[in-house]
Design a protein around this motif. Structure first.
Motif, short mmCIF file in Angstrom:
data_model
loop_
_atom_site.label_atom_id
_atom_site.label_comp_id
_atom_site.label_asym_id
_atom_site.label_seq_id
_atom_site.Cartn_x
_atom_site.Cartn_y
_atom_site.Cartn_z
N ALA A 25 4.98 -3.35 -0.23
CA ALA A 25 4.63 -2.08 0.39
C ALA A 25 3.88 -1.21 -0.62
O ALA A 25 2.94 -0.50 -0.26
CB ALA A 25 5.89 -1.37 0.88
N SER A 26 4.29 -1.27 -1.89
CA SER A 26 3.64 -0.50 -2.94
C SER A 26 3.67 -1.31 -4.22
O SER A 26 4.67 -1.96 -4.54
CB SER A 26 4.33 0.85 -3.15
OG SER A 26 3.68 1.61 -4.15
N ALA A 51 -0.87 -5.85 -0.99
CA ALA A 51 -0.12 -4.59 -1.11
C ALA A 51 -0.72 -3.55 -0.17
O ALA A 51 -1.94 -3.44 -0.05
CB ALA A 51 -0.15 -4.08 -2.54
N ASP A 52 0.16 -2.79 0.49
CA ASP A 52 -0.32 -1.71 1.34
C ASP A 52 -0.76 -0.51 0.51
O ASP A 52 -1.62 0.26 0.93
CB ASP A 52 0.77 -1.28 2.32
CG ASP A 52 0.82 -2.18 3.53
OD1 ASP A 52 -0.24 -2.62 3.99
OD2 ASP A 52 1.93 -2.45 4.03
N GLU A 53 -0.16 -0.36 -0.66
CA GLU A 53 -0.52 0.75 -1.53
C GLU A 53 -0.61 0.24 -2.96
O GLU A 53 0.23 -0.52 -3.42
CB GLU A 53 0.52 1.87 -1.46
CG GLU A 53 0.23 3.02 -2.41
CD GLU A 53 1.38 4.01 -2.53
OE1 GLU A 53 1.11 5.20 -2.72
OE2 GLU A 53 2.54 3.58 -2.43
N GLN A 54 -1.66 0.65 -3.66
CA GLN A 54 -1.77 0.41 -5.10
C GLN A 54 -1.75 1.76 -5.81
O GLN A 54 -2.58 2.63 -5.52
CB GLN A 54 -3.08 -0.31 -5.44
CG GLN A 54 -3.15 -1.74 -4.98
CD GLN A 54 -4.40 -2.43 -5.50
OE1 GLN A 54 -4.35 -3.34 -6.32
NE2 GLN A 54 -5.55 -1.99 -5.01
N THR A 55 -0.82 1.93 -6.70
CA THR A 55 -0.73 3.20 -7.42
C THR A 55 -1.64 3.21 -8.64
O THR A 55 -1.89 4.27 -9.20
CB THR A 55 0.71 3.47 -7.86
OG1 THR A 55 1.17 2.37 -8.67
CG2 THR A 55 1.62 3.61 -6.65
N THR A 67 -6.77 3.14 -2.92
CA THR A 67 -6.12 2.35 -1.88
C THR A 67 -5.34 3.28 -0.98
O THR A 67 -4.25 3.73 -1.31
CB THR A 67 -5.17 1.29 -2.49
OG1 THR A 67 -5.90 0.49 -3.42
CG2 THR A 67 -4.60 0.39 -1.41
N PRO A 69 -3.59 4.39 2.87
CA PRO A 69 -2.91 3.73 3.99
C PRO A 69 -3.92 3.19 5.00
O PRO A 69 -4.85 3.90 5.40
CB PRO A 69 -2.06 4.85 4.59
CG PRO A 69 -1.81 5.78 3.44
CD PRO A 69 -3.07 5.75 2.63
#
Length: 264
Positions: A25-26, A51-55, A67, A69
Protein backbone atom coordinates in the motif's frame (compact mmCIF):
# COMPACT_ATOMS: atom_id res chain seq x y z
CA UNK A 1 -12.62 -2.32 -5.34
CA UNK A 2 -9.54 -2.18 -3.13
CA UNK A 3 -6.20 -1.22 -4.60
CA UNK A 4 -4.89 -4.73 -3.97
CA UNK A 5 -7.82 -6.38 -5.73
CA UNK A 6 -7.23 -4.25 -8.82
CA UNK A 7 -4.28 -6.44 -9.81
CA UNK A 8 -4.57 -10.01 -11.04
CA UNK A 9 -1.33 -11.50 -9.72
CA UNK A 10 -2.22 -15.04 -10.81
CA UNK A 11 -2.69 -13.89 -14.39
CA UNK A 12 0.72 -12.19 -14.41
CA UNK A 13 2.50 -15.34 -13.30
CA UNK A 14 0.34 -17.63 -15.44
CA UNK A 15 1.27 -15.58 -18.51
CA UNK A 16 4.94 -16.16 -17.72
CA UNK A 17 5.62 -12.44 -17.36
CA UNK A 18 6.93 -12.65 -13.77
CA UNK A 19 7.74 -15.40 -11.28
CA UNK A 20 6.59 -13.57 -8.16
CA UNK A 21 4.82 -10.32 -7.29
CA UNK A 22 4.75 -8.23 -4.14
CA UNK A 23 2.23 -5.49 -3.37
CA UNK A 24 2.57 -2.62 -0.90
CA UNK A 25 0.00 0.00 0.00
CA UNK A 26 2.92 2.32 0.79
CA UNK A 27 6.65 1.97 0.19
CA UNK A 28 9.61 4.29 0.10
CA UNK A 29 10.68 3.29 -3.40
CA UNK A 30 9.91 0.17 -5.42
CA UNK A 31 13.38 0.31 -6.99
CA UNK A 32 15.07 0.62 -3.60
CA UNK A 33 13.08 -2.32 -2.25
CA UNK A 34 14.05 -4.47 -5.23
CA UNK A 35 17.72 -3.62 -4.71
CA UNK A 36 17.51 -4.42 -1.00
CA UNK A 37 16.02 -7.89 -1.38
CA UNK A 38 17.80 -8.93 -4.58
CA UNK A 39 20.54 -10.77 -2.69
CA UNK A 40 17.92 -12.94 -1.00
CA UNK A 41 16.43 -14.18 -4.27
CA UNK A 42 17.53 -16.74 -6.86
CA UNK A 43 19.31 -15.00 -9.71
CA UNK A 44 16.82 -16.27 -12.28
CA UNK A 45 13.70 -15.13 -10.38
CA UNK A 46 11.78 -12.28 -11.98
CA UNK A 47 10.25 -10.24 -9.19
CA UNK A 48 7.59 -7.58 -9.66
CA UNK A 49 7.02 -5.00 -6.92
CA UNK A 50 3.95 -2.73 -7.01
CA UNK A 51 3.13 0.11 -4.63
CA UNK A 52 0.11 2.39 -4.45
CA UNK A 53 2.20 5.07 -2.78
CA UNK A 54 5.90 5.85 -2.88
CA UNK A 55 7.11 8.18 -0.17
CA UNK A 56 10.56 8.50 -1.79
CA UNK A 57 9.96 7.69 -5.44
CA UNK A 58 12.99 8.39 -7.60
CA UNK A 59 13.64 9.50 -11.15
CA UNK A 60 16.98 9.78 -12.90
CA UNK A 61 19.78 11.58 -11.07
CA UNK A 62 18.45 13.71 -8.22
CA UNK A 63 14.93 13.85 -9.65
CA UNK A 64 11.95 12.68 -7.61
CA UNK A 65 8.84 10.95 -8.94
CA UNK A 66 5.45 12.10 -7.69
CA UNK A 67 3.34 9.02 -6.92
CA UNK A 68 -0.22 10.13 -6.31
CA UNK A 69 -3.25 7.96 -5.44
CA UNK A 70 -4.38 6.27 -8.64
CA UNK A 71 -0.99 6.24 -10.34
CA UNK A 72 1.00 3.12 -11.21
CA UNK A 73 4.39 2.56 -9.59
CA UNK A 74 6.25 -0.71 -10.04
CA UNK A 75 9.69 -2.26 -10.44
CA UNK A 76 10.80 -5.43 -12.18
CA UNK A 77 13.93 -7.26 -11.04
CA UNK A 78 15.34 -9.48 -13.79
CA UNK A 79 18.55 -10.65 -15.48
CA UNK A 80 18.86 -9.31 -19.05
CA UNK A 81 21.71 -11.70 -19.85
CA UNK A 82 19.43 -14.64 -19.04
CA UNK A 83 17.11 -13.34 -21.76
CA UNK A 84 19.94 -13.40 -24.30
CA UNK A 85 20.45 -9.64 -24.40
CA UNK A 86 24.06 -8.73 -25.11
CA UNK A 87 25.74 -6.39 -22.64
CA UNK A 88 26.33 -3.68 -25.26
CA UNK A 89 22.57 -3.37 -25.67
CA UNK A 90 21.70 -3.17 -21.97
CA UNK A 91 21.34 0.66 -22.23
CA UNK A 92 18.46 0.11 -24.67
CA UNK A 93 16.34 -1.61 -22.03
CA UNK A 94 14.94 1.76 -20.99
CA UNK A 95 13.89 2.44 -24.59
CA UNK A 96 12.23 -0.99 -24.78
CA UNK A 97 10.26 -0.18 -21.62
CA UNK A 98 9.28 3.28 -22.85
CA UNK A 99 8.07 1.79 -26.14
CA UNK A 100 5.92 -0.72 -24.24
CA UNK A 101 4.36 2.05 -22.14
CA UNK A 102 3.80 4.37 -25.11
CA UNK A 103 2.12 1.65 -27.16
CA UNK A 104 -0.09 0.67 -24.23
CA UNK A 105 -1.06 4.30 -23.59
CA UNK A 106 -1.91 4.90 -27.24
CA UNK A 107 -4.41 2.03 -27.11
CA UNK A 108 -5.84 3.17 -23.75
CA UNK A 109 -6.22 6.80 -24.88
CA UNK A 110 -7.16 6.11 -28.48
CA UNK A 111 -7.67 9.72 -29.48
CA UNK A 112 -4.01 10.66 -28.99
CA UNK A 113 -0.62 9.18 -29.79
CA UNK A 114 1.97 8.65 -27.08
CA UNK A 115 5.66 9.08 -27.87
CA UNK A 116 9.14 9.10 -26.38
CA UNK A 117 11.44 11.73 -25.00
CA UNK A 118 14.93 10.23 -24.99
CA UNK A 119 16.22 8.64 -22.90
CA UNK A 120 13.40 7.40 -20.65
CA UNK A 121 10.17 9.41 -20.71
CA UNK A 122 6.77 8.92 -22.31
CA UNK A 123 4.82 12.02 -23.35
CA UNK A 124 1.25 12.47 -24.56
CA UNK A 125 -0.36 15.70 -25.72
CA UNK A 126 2.63 17.71 -24.52
CA UNK A 127 2.61 16.32 -20.98
CA UNK A 128 4.72 13.69 -19.27
CA UNK A 129 2.75 10.52 -18.78
CA UNK A 130 5.41 8.11 -17.55
CA UNK A 131 9.07 7.68 -16.73
CA UNK A 132 11.45 4.73 -16.63
CA UNK A 133 14.36 4.27 -14.23
CA UNK A 134 16.88 1.48 -14.92
CA UNK A 135 19.45 0.50 -12.31
CA UNK A 136 22.09 -2.20 -12.78
CA UNK A 137 23.12 -4.34 -9.82
CA UNK A 138 26.72 -5.52 -9.27
CA UNK A 139 25.82 -9.08 -10.32
CA UNK A 140 24.39 -7.94 -13.66
CA UNK A 141 20.71 -8.08 -12.79
CA UNK A 142 18.67 -4.98 -13.51
CA UNK A 143 15.88 -3.18 -11.70
CA UNK A 144 13.43 -1.59 -14.13
CA UNK A 145 11.25 1.02 -12.46
CA UNK A 146 8.10 2.43 -14.04
CA UNK A 147 6.01 5.36 -12.89
CA UNK A 148 2.87 6.10 -14.90
CA UNK A 149 0.13 8.66 -14.33
CA UNK A 150 -3.10 6.69 -14.67
CA UNK A 151 -6.07 7.77 -12.53
CA UNK A 152 -4.38 10.63 -10.72
CA UNK A 153 -5.05 14.11 -12.07
CA UNK A 154 -2.57 16.78 -13.11
CA UNK A 155 -4.60 19.45 -11.27
CA UNK A 156 -3.80 17.70 -8.00
CA UNK A 157 -0.04 17.60 -8.63
CA UNK A 158 2.41 19.92 -6.89
CA UNK A 159 2.46 23.37 -8.54
CA UNK A 160 5.82 22.77 -10.19
CA UNK A 161 4.43 19.67 -11.94
CA UNK A 162 0.80 20.44 -12.68
CA UNK A 163 1.57 22.18 -16.00
CA UNK A 164 4.02 19.57 -17.24
CA UNK A 165 2.35 16.20 -16.58
CA UNK A 166 -0.71 14.41 -17.88
CA UNK A 167 -2.57 11.26 -16.88
CA UNK A 168 -4.69 8.76 -18.76
CA UNK A 169 -7.68 9.96 -16.75
CA UNK A 170 -6.96 13.54 -17.84
CA UNK A 171 -6.84 12.43 -21.47
CA UNK A 172 -9.93 10.23 -21.50
CA UNK A 173 -12.12 11.64 -18.74
CA UNK A 174 -12.45 8.24 -17.09
CA UNK A 175 -10.61 5.90 -14.78
CA UNK A 176 -8.63 2.93 -16.06
CA UNK A 177 -7.84 -0.46 -14.56
CA UNK A 178 -4.23 -0.27 -13.43
CA UNK A 179 -4.14 -4.05 -13.32
CA UNK A 180 -5.08 -4.33 -16.99
CA UNK A 181 -2.60 -1.60 -17.93
CA UNK A 182 0.17 -3.29 -15.98
CA UNK A 183 -0.55 -6.61 -17.68
CA UNK A 184 -0.40 -5.00 -21.12
CA UNK A 185 2.76 -3.03 -20.36
CA UNK A 186 4.51 -6.17 -19.12
CA UNK A 187 3.29 -8.18 -22.13
CA UNK A 188 4.61 -5.59 -24.57
CA UNK A 189 7.82 -5.23 -22.56
CA UNK A 190 8.35 -8.98 -22.73
CA UNK A 191 8.04 -8.83 -26.52
CA UNK A 192 10.47 -5.90 -26.79
CA UNK A 193 13.04 -7.59 -24.55
CA UNK A 194 12.85 -10.67 -26.76
CA UNK A 195 13.33 -8.38 -29.76
CA UNK A 196 16.28 -6.71 -28.04
CA UNK A 197 17.92 -10.13 -27.80
CA UNK A 198 17.13 -11.17 -31.39
CA UNK A 199 17.22 -7.91 -33.33
CA UNK A 200 18.25 -4.98 -31.14
CA UNK A 201 18.32 -2.48 -34.01
CA UNK A 202 14.58 -3.06 -34.53
CA UNK A 203 14.02 -1.66 -31.03
CA UNK A 204 16.10 1.39 -31.93
CA UNK A 205 14.14 1.94 -35.12
CA UNK A 206 10.82 1.70 -33.26
CA UNK A 207 12.09 4.17 -30.66
CA UNK A 208 12.98 6.58 -33.47
CA UNK A 209 9.47 6.24 -34.92
CA UNK A 210 8.02 7.21 -31.54
CA UNK A 211 10.57 9.96 -30.78
CA UNK A 212 8.80 13.30 -30.28
CA UNK A 213 12.04 15.29 -30.20
CA UNK A 214 12.81 15.25 -33.93
CA UNK A 215 13.72 18.76 -35.03
CA UNK A 216 13.78 20.10 -31.47
CA UNK A 217 16.71 22.11 -30.12
CA UNK A 218 18.15 20.20 -27.16
CA UNK A 219 21.03 20.45 -24.74
CA UNK A 220 22.40 17.12 -23.54
CA UNK A 221 24.79 16.59 -20.64
CA UNK A 222 26.68 13.34 -20.25
CA UNK A 223 29.24 13.49 -17.47
CA UNK A 224 31.48 16.48 -18.21
CA UNK A 225 30.37 16.55 -21.84
CA UNK A 226 27.64 18.95 -22.91
CA UNK A 227 26.35 19.77 -26.36
CA UNK A 228 23.45 21.64 -27.93
CA UNK A 229 21.85 21.17 -31.30
CA UNK A 230 18.88 19.93 -33.27
CA UNK A 231 17.65 16.45 -32.50
CA UNK A 232 17.93 14.16 -35.52
CA UNK A 233 16.16 11.29 -33.80
CA UNK A 234 17.31 8.04 -32.25
CA UNK A 235 19.84 5.79 -33.96
CA UNK A 236 19.14 2.09 -34.37
CA UNK A 237 21.64 1.38 -31.58
CA UNK A 238 19.68 3.60 -29.18
CA UNK A 239 21.89 6.70 -29.33
CA UNK A 240 20.34 10.16 -29.43
CA UNK A 241 21.49 11.98 -32.57
CA UNK A 242 22.27 15.67 -32.08
CA UNK A 243 23.26 17.92 -34.97
CA UNK A 244 25.55 20.58 -33.48
CA UNK A 245 27.56 23.39 -35.03
CA UNK A 246 30.57 21.06 -35.08
CA UNK A 247 28.67 18.17 -36.67
CA UNK A 248 26.53 15.24 -35.61
CA UNK A 249 27.11 13.80 -32.16
CA UNK A 250 25.91 10.50 -30.67
CA UNK A 251 24.78 10.27 -27.04
CA UNK A 252 24.31 6.84 -25.49
CA UNK A 253 23.57 8.21 -22.03
CA UNK A 254 22.91 11.60 -20.54
CA UNK A 255 20.25 13.99 -19.34
CA UNK A 256 18.34 16.80 -20.98
CA UNK A 257 19.41 20.18 -19.61
CA UNK A 258 16.60 22.63 -19.02
CA UNK A 259 16.98 26.35 -18.29
CA UNK A 260 16.04 25.69 -14.67
CA UNK A 261 18.78 23.06 -14.42
CA UNK A 262 21.34 25.47 -15.82
CA UNK A 263 20.40 28.17 -13.32
CA UNK A 264 20.50 25.80 -10.35
Amino acid sequence: MTDLAEYNWAALTAAGLVDRAEYFASLGSTNDHAREIATLLPRDERLLIVADEQTAGRGRGANRWWTAPGSLACSLLFDPAARGIERQFFPMISLAAAIAIAETATVAASQVDAGLHWPNDVFVAGGKLAGVLIEALPDGRHVLGIGCNVNNRAKHAPPELSKTIVSLADLTGRDHSRGELLMEILRRLDERLDELARSPHAVGRRADELCLQHGTFLTIRSGSREASGMCAGIADDGALLLDTITGRQWFYSGVLVRDADRQA
